[in-house]
Design an enzyme around this catalytic site. Structure first.
Site: not given
Length: 534
Positions: A383, A508, A510
């Site tokens: 990001c 993102h 994750e």
């Protein structure tokens, strides 16, 4: 005959941060592995409409769902321990409840009646619980905070009413309590737990199961005392002691028979859970071949909770490679003070710059990116990490000396600018580009090699993007744009050809990583960092 839906509600007592979310996720993971269709719900008593505008240092990270909801970080635990992909209905707050009730009152929905906590607020809470339970056999709902908090009272009352509505046989209350160890006495104390259960009972709930949190093994006498004084059968009292890995928790619960007891109490027949995937995760964690050190350069370096999903995704990548993940948190503001970067990054095998907002510490992050680029250290940017990677490349390779972001300053060359419909002014809550979007990957690129696919879906949370006006100059200087959203004309992934592993993404990754199914970006990043052992 209609099959009754089942509900499990988890409350916490004595203190906050006991790990109710982990307990709920562990129970869900075990029941799902028994073949039961589960769903999950987090009910947050705070008055914020969502955690999107809350500081991560106060409340931890903001987790983002596929459908674009900014939610509590516990939803990350729920998804990581199960196969679930949760939606915005899986998390709601007091703020959302009151906002809806007030909107109803303004619209005349209540036909002039006096609007009260009971029944209007509690009915809205129950409505949201039923909505979250539509596509499952068992809904596992967690109430945030601690029993006794003023703000949690409407939630306790709502689940009390729901048990009456649905029938006691279909609703199970699990209470998580702390057993503090008093060093001077040399023993665990059960009195706080007893008072917590007493408080819960005074609000109309009697827990059928108690889980005791402790930093050490709980002796049988203490467990017997909890059973006796809290009016819960001994076979319904379990313990949850501190573990060196959160992924051991479901296996420990299964070893004690918690999932089997829950099935019995709810009248569900289910086979033994298939836990081979969890056992493999724990085996790799317990028997690492070696350690891998990753430098995480951010401005919230004192709290792991600020980057919870990121920390877990890196752990997943390490576990998949049978390595032990060692995070080195580096304060980006310290890098701005002329410190020796060779000393700061000594022993670091890979560098990661995560997402974030604001200008504080960004020049330090840019220094870290330049260090990774020039020293050929494996690098992953996420990001803001992508945006700063583009600025660093523009300044030091493409010759755009005053490259910057519109978020940081009004002057200079805005390599990063606000997306259409976004600005620095206006409402902050839920107004960013949020949720899952499509990305096309360039053939033969590093990103394509990592994903093994031409097209991917990833979750976003940002207001700014790479300014396409500068793309030709950047590409001409050697920047590779390997991921692109064609619909929005948005740069999603950049990388470098003359580097062993340098990749940054606007999304993102994750948020979609699981221990038994690690995200390919983190798995590849850890693998390449491990090669950089020199």
């Amino acid at each position: 005959m209609k099959k009754h839906k089942k509900y499990i509600f988890i409350t916490g007592g004595v203190a906050s941060s006991l790990g109710k979310g982990l307990a709920a996720a562990s129970i869900a993971g075990l029941l799902e592995r028994r073949g039961i269709k589960v769903s999950m719900l987090k009910m947050d008593p705070y008055i914020n409409v969502d955690p999107g505008t809350m500081s991560p240092t106060q409340h931890g990270e903001v987790f983002v769902t596929d459908d674009g909801a900014e939610t509590d970080l516990d939803l990350g635990h729920y998804e990581r321990f199960t196969s679930l992909t949760l939606k915005r209905e899986s998390n709601f707050t007091t703020g959302q409840v009151y906002l809806k009730v007030i909107e109803n009152e303004r619209a005349g929905t209540y036909l002039g009646k006096t609007v009260q906590v009971v029944p209007h607020i509690t009915d809205e809470i129950k409505r949201r619980i039923h909505t979250a339970s539509e596509n499952c056999d068992i809904l596992i709902g967690e109430i945030g905070g601690t029993v006794g908090d003023i703000e949690s009272l409407p939630f306790i009352e709502s689940i009390r009413q729901l048990a009456l509505d649905e029938g006691a046989a279909n609703v199970l209350f699990i209470h998580l309590v702390l057993l503090p160890y008093i060093a001077a006495a040399g023993e665990l104390k059960s009195k706080p737990a007893q008072h917590s259960v007493k408080e819960l009972m005074s609000q109309g709930l009697s827990p059928q199961v108690i889980v005791c949190r402790s930093d050490r093994e709980v002796d049988e006498d203490t467990l017997d005392k909890i059973s006796r004084f809290c009016n819960v059968p001994r076979k319904n009292v379990f313990q949850s002691i501190d573990m060196d890995s959160i992924y051991k928790v479901p296996l420990e619960f299964h070893k004690q028979g918690l999932d089997e007891r829950i099935s019995e109490l709810l009248g569900i027949w289910a086979p033994e859970p298939k836990i081979a995937d969890l056992e493999k995760v724990v085996h790799n964690f317990t028997h690492p071949l070696r350690e891998v050190k990753i430098g995480i350069v951010g401005k919230y370096t004192d709290l792991v909770e600020s980057y919870k999903s990121l920390d877990e995704a890196l752990n997943h990548g390490a576990i998949a490679n049978q390595l032990k993940f060692k995070p080195i948190y580096i304060d980006s503001e310290q890098l701005e003070k002329g410190t020796n970067l060779d000393e700061i990054f000594q022993g670091v095998q890979g560098i990661l710059v995560p997402g974030g907002f604001g200008s504080r510490g960004t020049e330090g992050k840019i220094k870290a990116i330049e260090y990774a680029r020039t020293k050929k250290i494996p690098f992953l940017g996420i990001c803001l990490g992508l945006q700063l990677s583009v600025i660093e490349f523009a300044r030091h390779v493409a010759g755009i000396k005053d490259a910057t972001s519109e978020e940081f300053q009004s002057g200079g060359e805005h390599l990063i600018h606000y997306m259409e419909g976004q600005s620095s002014t206006g409402s902050k809550g839920g107004s960013m580009r949020l949720g899952s979007y499509e990305c096309h990957l360039e053939p033969k690129s590093l990103a394509h090699k990592i994903y093994g696919s031409d097209k991917i879906q990833e979750r976003h949370r940002h207001r700014l993007e790479v300014n396409n006006m500068y793309m030709n100059k950047l590409i001409g200087a050697g920047l590779v744009v390997s991921g692109f959203n064609r619909e929005l004309n948005l740069v999603e992934v950049v990388e470098l050809k003359d580097h062993p592993f340098f990749i940054a993404c606007q999304y993102h990754p994750e948020f979609k990583s699981k221990p038994f199914s690690p995200h390919p970006l983190f798995k590849a990043f850890i693998e390449e960092s491990d090669k950089n052992r020199k």
